[in-house]
Design a protein around this motif. Structure first.
Motif, PDB file in Angstrom:
ATOM      1  N   ASN A 166      -8.359  -2.084 -15.976  1.00  0.00           N
ATOM      2  CA  ASN A 166      -7.559  -2.125 -15.137  1.00  0.00           C
ATOM      3  C   ASN A 166      -7.681  -1.182 -13.565  1.00  0.00           C
ATOM      4  OD1 ASN A 166      -4.791  -4.603 -15.507  1.00  0.00           O
ATOM      5  ND2 ASN A 166      -6.073  -3.156 -18.049  1.00  0.00           N
ATOM      6  N   ALA A 167      -7.254  -2.445 -11.779  1.00  0.00           N
ATOM      7  CA  ALA A 167      -7.489  -1.567 -11.482  1.00  0.00           C
ATOM      8  C   ALA A 167      -5.915  -2.159 -10.722  1.00  0.00           C
ATOM      9  CB  ALA A 167      -8.459  -1.321 -10.108  1.00  0.00           C
ATOM     10  N   SER A 168      -5.327  -0.755  -9.419  1.00  0.00           N
ATOM     11  CA  SER A 168      -4.199  -1.200  -8.679  1.00  0.00           C
ATOM     12  C   SER A 168      -4.361  -0.174  -7.544  1.00  0.00           C
ATOM     13  CB  SER A 168      -3.127  -0.199  -9.891  1.00  0.00           C
ATOM     14  OG  SER A 168      -3.031  -1.007 -11.391  1.00  0.00           O
ATOM     15  N   TYR A 169      -3.431  -1.405  -6.895  1.00  0.00           N
ATOM     16  CA  TYR A 169      -3.039  -0.153  -5.282  1.00  0.00           C
ATOM     17  C   TYR A 169      -2.313  -0.239  -5.069  1.00  0.00           C
ATOM     18  CZ  TYR A 169      -3.070   0.624  -0.435  1.00  0.00           C
ATOM     19  OH  TYR A 169      -2.473   0.903   0.727  1.00  0.00           O
ATOM     20  N   MET A 170      -1.149   0.532  -4.362  1.00  0.00           N
ATOM     21  CA  MET A 170       0.302   0.980  -4.101  1.00  0.00           C
ATOM     22  C   MET A 170       0.033   1.323  -3.078  1.00  0.00           C
ATOM     23  SD  MET A 170       3.691   1.152  -6.190  1.00  0.00           S
ATOM     24  CE  MET A 170       3.652   2.621  -5.928  1.00  0.00           C
ATOM     25  N   GLY A 184     -11.130   5.808 -24.129  1.00  0.00           N
ATOM     26  CA  GLY A 184     -11.563   5.286 -22.538  1.00  0.00           C
ATOM     27  C   GLY A 184     -10.694   6.605 -21.337  1.00  0.00           C
ATOM     28  N   THR A 185     -10.671   5.923 -20.276  1.00  0.00           N
ATOM     29  CA  THR A 185     -10.356   6.909 -18.710  1.00  0.00           C
ATOM     30  C   THR A 185      -9.977   6.616 -17.940  1.00  0.00           C
ATOM     31  OG1 THR A 185     -11.951   8.211 -17.185  1.00  0.00           O
ATOM     32  CG2 THR A 185     -12.455   6.152 -17.637  1.00  0.00           C
ATOM     33  N   GLU A 186      -8.983   7.216 -17.349  1.00  0.00           N
ATOM     34  CA  GLU A 186      -8.168   7.307 -16.335  1.00  0.00           C
ATOM     35  C   GLU A 186      -7.909   7.685 -15.609  1.00  0.00           C
ATOM     36  OE1 GLU A 186      -3.182   5.812 -15.882  1.00  0.00           O
ATOM     37  OE2 GLU A 186      -4.160   6.556 -17.802  1.00  0.00           O
ATOM     38  N   LEU A 187      -7.819   7.213 -14.285  1.00  0.00           N
ATOM     39  CA  LEU A 187      -8.113   8.095 -12.707  1.00  0.00           C
ATOM     40  C   LEU A 187      -6.972   7.012 -11.148  1.00  0.00           C
ATOM     41  CD1 LEU A 187     -10.623   5.793 -10.806  1.00  0.00           C
ATOM     42  CD2 LEU A 187     -11.487   7.423 -12.578  1.00  0.00           C
ATOM     43  N   SER A 188      -6.404   8.067 -10.825  1.00  0.00           N
ATOM     44  CA  SER A 188      -5.756   7.917  -9.896  1.00  0.00           C
ATOM     45  C   SER A 188      -5.975   9.175  -8.220  1.00  0.00           C
ATOM     46  CB  SER A 188      -4.636   7.352 -10.192  1.00  0.00           C
ATOM     47  OG  SER A 188      -3.813   8.729 -10.248  1.00  0.00           O
ATOM     48  N   SER A 189      -6.211   8.478  -7.536  1.00  0.00           N
ATOM     49  CA  SER A 189      -5.537   9.132  -5.891  1.00  0.00           C
ATOM     50  C   SER A 189      -4.540   8.534  -5.797  1.00  0.00           C
ATOM     51  CB  SER A 189      -7.341   9.224  -5.322  1.00  0.00           C
ATOM     52  OG  SER A 189      -6.673   9.574  -3.940  1.00  0.00           O
ATOM     53  N   THR A 190      -3.817   9.743  -5.116  1.00  0.00           N
ATOM     54  CA  THR A 190      -2.520   9.379  -4.304  1.00  0.00           C
ATOM     55  C   THR A 190      -2.683  10.568  -3.213  1.00  0.00           C
ATOM     56  OG1 THR A 190      -0.981   9.582  -6.787  1.00  0.00           O
ATOM     57  CG2 THR A 190      -0.086   9.237  -4.764  1.00  0.00           C
ATOM     58  N   ASN A 191      -1.885   9.987  -2.255  1.00  0.00           N
ATOM     59  CA  ASN A 191      -1.662  10.825  -0.946  1.00  0.00           C
ATOM     60  C   ASN A 191       0.163  10.330  -0.898  1.00  0.00           C
ATOM     61  OD1 ASN A 191      -3.908  11.086  -0.732  1.00  0.00           O
ATOM     62  ND2 ASN A 191      -4.512  11.009   1.225  1.00  0.00           N
ATOM     63  N   SER A 192       0.919  10.979  -0.391  1.00  0.00           N
ATOM     64  CA  SER A 192       2.216  11.506   0.419  1.00  0.00           C
ATOM     65  C   SER A 192       2.630  11.954   1.043  1.00  0.00           C
ATOM     66  CB  SER A 192       3.366  11.317  -1.250  1.00  0.00           C
ATOM     67  OG  SER A 192       4.551  11.089  -1.134  1.00  0.00           O
ATOM     68  N   ARG A 193       2.844  11.737   2.424  1.00  0.00           N
ATOM     69  CA  ARG A 193       3.530  12.046   3.113  1.00  0.00           C
ATOM     70  C   ARG A 193       5.100  11.842   3.451  1.00  0.00           C
ATOM     71  NH1 ARG A 193      -0.928   9.080   3.538  1.00  0.00           N
ATOM     72  NH2 ARG A 193       0.403   7.229   5.051  1.00  0.00           N
ATOM     73  N   LEU A 221      -1.072   4.882  -3.661  1.00  0.00           N
ATOM     74  CA  LEU A 221      -2.132   5.330  -4.917  1.00  0.00           C
ATOM     75  C   LEU A 221      -2.987   4.321  -4.898  1.00  0.00           C
ATOM     76  CD1 LEU A 221      -1.776   6.342  -7.392  1.00  0.00           C
ATOM     77  CD2 LEU A 221      -0.383   4.467  -8.267  1.00  0.00           C
ATOM     78  N   TRP A 222      -4.520   4.898  -5.694  1.00  0.00           N
ATOM     79  CA  TRP A 222      -5.239   4.095  -6.091  1.00  0.00           C
ATOM     80  C   TRP A 222      -5.638   4.636  -6.973  1.00  0.00           C
ATOM     81  CZ3 TRP A 222      -8.732   0.325  -3.296  1.00  0.00           C
ATOM     82  CH2 TRP A 222      -7.574   0.041  -2.099  1.00  0.00           C
ATOM     83  N   ALA A 223      -5.654   3.315  -8.593  1.00  0.00           N
ATOM     84  CA  ALA A 223      -5.320   3.856  -9.757  1.00  0.00           C
ATOM     85  C   ALA A 223      -6.909   2.819 -10.562  1.00  0.00           C
ATOM     86  CB  ALA A 223      -4.722   4.172 -10.264  1.00  0.00           C
ATOM     87  N   GLY A 224      -6.914   3.112 -11.795  1.00  0.00           N
ATOM     88  CA  GLY A 224      -8.322   2.352 -12.557  1.00  0.00           C
ATOM     89  C   GLY A 224      -8.113   3.070 -13.925  1.00  0.00           C
ATOM     90  N   LYS A 225      -8.489   2.317 -15.240  1.00  0.00           N
ATOM     91  CA  LYS A 225      -8.212   2.214 -16.271  1.00  0.00           C
ATOM     92  C   LYS A 225      -8.877   1.226 -16.740  1.00  0.00           C
ATOM     93  CE  LYS A 225      -4.761   2.931 -19.968  1.00  0.00           C
ATOM     94  NZ  LYS A 225      -3.361   3.056 -20.573  1.00  0.00           N
ATOM     95  N   LEU A 226      -9.716   1.926 -17.945  1.00  0.00           N
ATOM     96  CA  LEU A 226     -10.715   1.214 -19.238  1.00  0.00           C
ATOM     97  C   LEU A 226     -10.547   1.808 -20.297  1.00  0.00           C
ATOM     98  CD1 LEU A 226     -13.506   0.019 -18.820  1.00  0.00           C
ATOM     99  CD2 LEU A 226     -15.094   1.897 -18.744  1.00  0.00           C
TER     100      LEU A 226
END
Length: 848
Positions: free
Chosen positions: A452-456, A507-516, A488-493
């Protein structure tokens, strides 16, 4: 992220797994022979069984185009055999493991086999029941027993029962003779356990209970042990807000639970100790499994809801779905207008070394929201084992405004100093929230793949204007604005494979978040702020499940590394920037045997502060009350042990939680002035003890569910002389009554009550509430009317006291909880979705 997308595309292009359906005919063969053949005919599942346990069971049946699990279910029939699926591993075992089996064949007066004849074994001493079974399609029965001699009672509707005594394992052929009494009508009823232990929690049998007639999935959840629902809010007792899945797909909109019919639900799992596959912040999960297959063609659903609770509100939701054998396209449109109302009384007591201030406020708040949401998506079913899909959601709260009418009486050292009339208006916008998801679920051989991959992206804008007028105090104008934007960018395998008779996941899961975000007060009564939080998250996990006999073991380990960088006005703040590396073990051991089951769970979890809590801002409420964020907050570590037991329709859960660096909301003096400042702070630790007892018997059309919950904190605040924190127990009870008058008419009467609850520095008063609901369907459930009355006696209020250092805040608020609503639903060819994406970075989305 690009690397995972490349891997995904390679997997899709290279797999060659075809749909594996079974069509076989078996005529008086042993169960072991049939299972061995099924294991050899396909490579998707590994079928495990003990040869000697199943050799005596004979099979006569015709399997047509069924999946392997469904084929095995048909082979088992009424035999005392259990099938357990763990990923790609299927375990088949006899539920009555004895050294002896009484084997025979039942025929009628013409010599033809009698299928489904009842075989009951009785004690030769007192004729008490020892064991029982049912003959298969060829009339053959195999019933386990241990005694040296038994009496067998063989019966079938319309035939005279036969009694025989056996000391050997061979009963031979038993012929039944017709009974002279002709029965006009016979109703055969069967009963299955309502509750059953599953890995990390409990499984509830919805299909074979009155729960299947409640209406929607949301109605079902509100009747389950430890689960409460209030509007669109779902909570699990002592475990907070759960992640909710439908057929392995995480729902992104709670409204989906009103779209899923209760009679389409097979079972619901309430997992209170989630394993290593879930984010370490997840303390509870609800998994819903449906029973019906998808239908091709166009389906349509429209929900119209109106409600009155002093103001009229309404919503409209429309869902279009088009399905073919391989494709599914859907579009969900939602519009909502709702109004917030509060009658609020606040009393702030502020104690300094120089003076005592008491501010008594009577606040009337009115808010109005207009929301629009669209969710479009598609999924493609390559074959029974592989599917790919994606979805995009747009959401906007395009018009939200509110008004505040506030009168304050200010006392200093017990003397009335003056009165302040405060009026204000607030405007908040969510201009646009964008969310995109992509998924692939499939198999290559015995390797299962879930990607799964997500962007928000989400932004909010706030504006607040306040005017304070007084004859005794200076007048004051306060104008403030706030903006927040996050992406947010995120992925999970997740991969899984059979291993040593069980199944291993990794498996693995990673995300990158910026909040201003920024906050400004025109009059500079409170300081301006500008923050930017950059957070990178990476997790690795493994989990192993294995069943042996009546036991099921699940153990897992999750590693999470978090890097959080905090900037204020563009300058990195070293003290607020944090790096974490944590291991989170989990363990679950369950035992199931007939009507009894027990389970022991341990989990290590984490609770990270929300981005709003981390902001370095100060919000002006009035001249004696501010509130704000705390950039120095760090996560809370949670250790949890639970013991669960089930007997038929009774369940008992007992748990203990240890919270390290616990986060509590509290008050203190602002810069030693006579101003109360509220925020969230870390404290050394707290403990919680809790228990739940649930009973769900059934009496014909009436099925009640009675529940008692107990929870008690054990927390000592710094510098507390016994006035800040209380550790008294809280008891909550509920009686949920369901009535199924007919297939088309249902009613519910729910009563809930609670004593005072003590949570950190806060003491919340008890309350009681009663709700009614009536559901009527027409045209084979295509048209549904639901009339609900909530909080009939207007007895639920928000009343609490918050103790702080130098401050005490009392609140008495009525939120207009008494309401009457009517929901009208029309369905055309509505079936469950084929979409299987679960999304990635789900907990991070919640924090945003």
């Amino acid at each position: 992220m690009e690397r995972y997308l490349i891997i995904l595309l390679l997997l899709i292009s290279s797999h060659g797994v075809s749909a594996q359906r079974i069509s076989r005919q078996y005529n008086n063969v042993s169960m072991t022979q049939a299972l061995k053949e099924l294991n050899q005919l396909q490579n998707r599942y590994t079928v495990n069984f003990i040869y000697n346990d199943l050799e005596d069971f004979r099979i006569t049946t015709n399997i047509k185009n069924k999946s392997v699990p469904d084929a095995i279910e048909q082979l088992i029939g009424f035999y005392p055999i259990r099938m357990t699926c763990r990923g790609d591993v299927i375990m088949v075992e006899c539920t009555h493991k004895t050294r002896r089996h009484l084997t025979g064949k039942v025929i009628d007066e013409t010599g033809q086999p009698v299928p489904y004849a009842n075989v009951l074994l009785l004690s030769v001493v007192d004729s008490s029941a020892i064991s029982g079974g049912v003959s298969n399609e060829s009339g053959v029965f195999v019933v386990p027993f241990e005694s040296s001699k038994v009496i067998a009672r063989i019966s079938y509707v319309g035939y005279k029962p036969v009694y025989r005594t056996f000391s050997t394992e061979q009963a031979g052929i038993i012929q039944l003779q017709p009974d002279a009494l002709k029965l006009k009508e016979v109703t055969i009823k069967t009963s299955r356990p309502l509750y059953k232990q599953t890995s990390g929690g409990m499984s509830i049998n919805v299909e074979n209970s009155l729960l299947s007639k409640l209406g929607t999935a949301m109605d079902v959840l509100g009747q389950l042990p430890r689960v409460t629902t209030n509007g669109d809010n779902v909570q699990v007792f002592a475990k907070g807000t759960p992640l909710i899945y439908v057929n392995n797909r995480r729902i992104s909109d709670i409204k989906e639970l009103t779209e899923l019919k209760s009679d389409n639900i097979k079972s619901v799992e309430v997992i209170t100790s989630p394993g290593a596959q879930y984010d370490a912040q997840v303390q509870s999960v609800i998994r819903i499994k449906t029973i019906r297959k998808q239908a091709d063609g166009l389906s349509f659903r429209n929900d119209t809801r109106i409600e009155y609770n002093g103001k009229w509100t309404g919503s409209e939701a429309t869902k279009f779905t088009y399905r073919t054998k391989h494709w599914e396209l859907f579009n969900n449109l939602t519009w909502m207008n709702y109004k917030d109302q509060e009658k609020n009384y606040l009393c702030s007591q502020i104690h300094t070394s120089r003076e005592d201030i008491e501010a008594q406020q009577h606040i009337r708040y009115k808010g109005n929201h207009n929301i629009f949401s669209e969710n479009i998506g598609a999924s493609y079913l390559v074959n029974d084992s592989n599917t790919i899909g994606g979805a995009y959601r747009y959401y906007t709260d395009y018009h939200m405004d509110g008004s505040i009418d506030n009168n304050q009486n200010i006392y200093k050292n017990g003397t009335l100093e003056g009165t302040i009339a405060q009026k204000g208006d607030v405007e908040m916008r969510v201009p646009a929230r964008h969310q995109a998801d992509l998924y692939y679920v499939g198999r290559i051989g015995k390797l299962s793949i879930d990607f799964n991959a997500s962007y928000m992206s989400i932004g909010t804008k706030e504006r607040e204007n306040q005017s304070e007028h007084s004859n005794e105090f200076p007048n004051r104008e306060v104008h403030s604005t706030g903006n927040q934007h996050s992406n947010l960018w995120a992925g999970k395998l997740v991969l899984s494979h059979p291993l040593w008779g069980g199944n291993i996941y990794w498996g693995t899961e990673l995300s990158s978040t910026n909040s201003r975000g920024d906050f400004n007060n025109k009059e500079q009564i409170v300081a301006a702020s500008e923050t930017n939080i950059k957070e990178r998250y990476h997790a690795l996990f493994t989990e192993y499940t294995h069943s042996f006999g009546n036991f099921t073991l699940n153990t897992g380990l999750r590693y999470e590394h978090v890097t959080s960088e905090y900037y204020s006005f563009g300058v990195k703040q070293a003290d607020a920037s944090k790096h974490y590396s944590n291991l989170f073990p989990s363990f679950s051991l369950s035992w199931n045997h007939e009507k009894w089951s027990f389970q022991l769970n341990y989990s290590n979890k984490i609770h990270r502060p929300s981005y709003r809590s981390l902001r370095n801002f100060i919000q002006y409420n009035n001249r004696y009350a501010y509130e704000g964020g705390n950039p120095e907050l760090h996560p809370e570590q949670i250790h949890n042990v639970e013991i669960n037991g089930i007997y038929r329709w009774l369940s008992l859960s007992i748990g203990y939680k240890y919270n390290k660096d616990v986060m509590f909301w509290s008050h203190k003096l602002y810069n030693n002035q006579a101003i109360s400042f509220s925020s969230t702070y870390n404290y050394d630790h707290s403990e919680n003890f809790y228990a739940t007892l649930t009973a769900s018997p059934k009496f014909g059309i009436y099925q009640p569910t009675a529940e008692i919950n107990y929870i008690q904190q054990h927390f000592h605040a710094p510098l507390d002389n016994g006035t800040l924190v209380k550790n008294n127990p809280c008891i909550a009870i509920s009686l949920r009554n369901q009535f199924a008058f007919s297939k088309t008419l249902m009613a519910r009467v729910d009563f809930r009550a609670r004593t005072k609850i003590y949570d950190g520095f806060q003491i919340s008063n008890g309350w009681a509430r009663m709700n009614l609901a009536l559901r009527k369907t027409f045209y084979n459930n295509r048209l549904i009317f639901i009339l609900s009355v909530d909080d009939i006696f207007k007895s639920e209020r928000e009343q609490w006291t918050l103790h702080g250092y130098g401050t005490i805040l009392d609140k008495d608020c009525y939120n207009y909880s008494r309401a009457v609503s009517l929901t009208v639903t029309y369905n055309f060819n509505a079936k469950r979705s084929k979409y299987k994406g679960t999304g990635a970075g789900n907990e991070e989305k919640s924090r945003l």
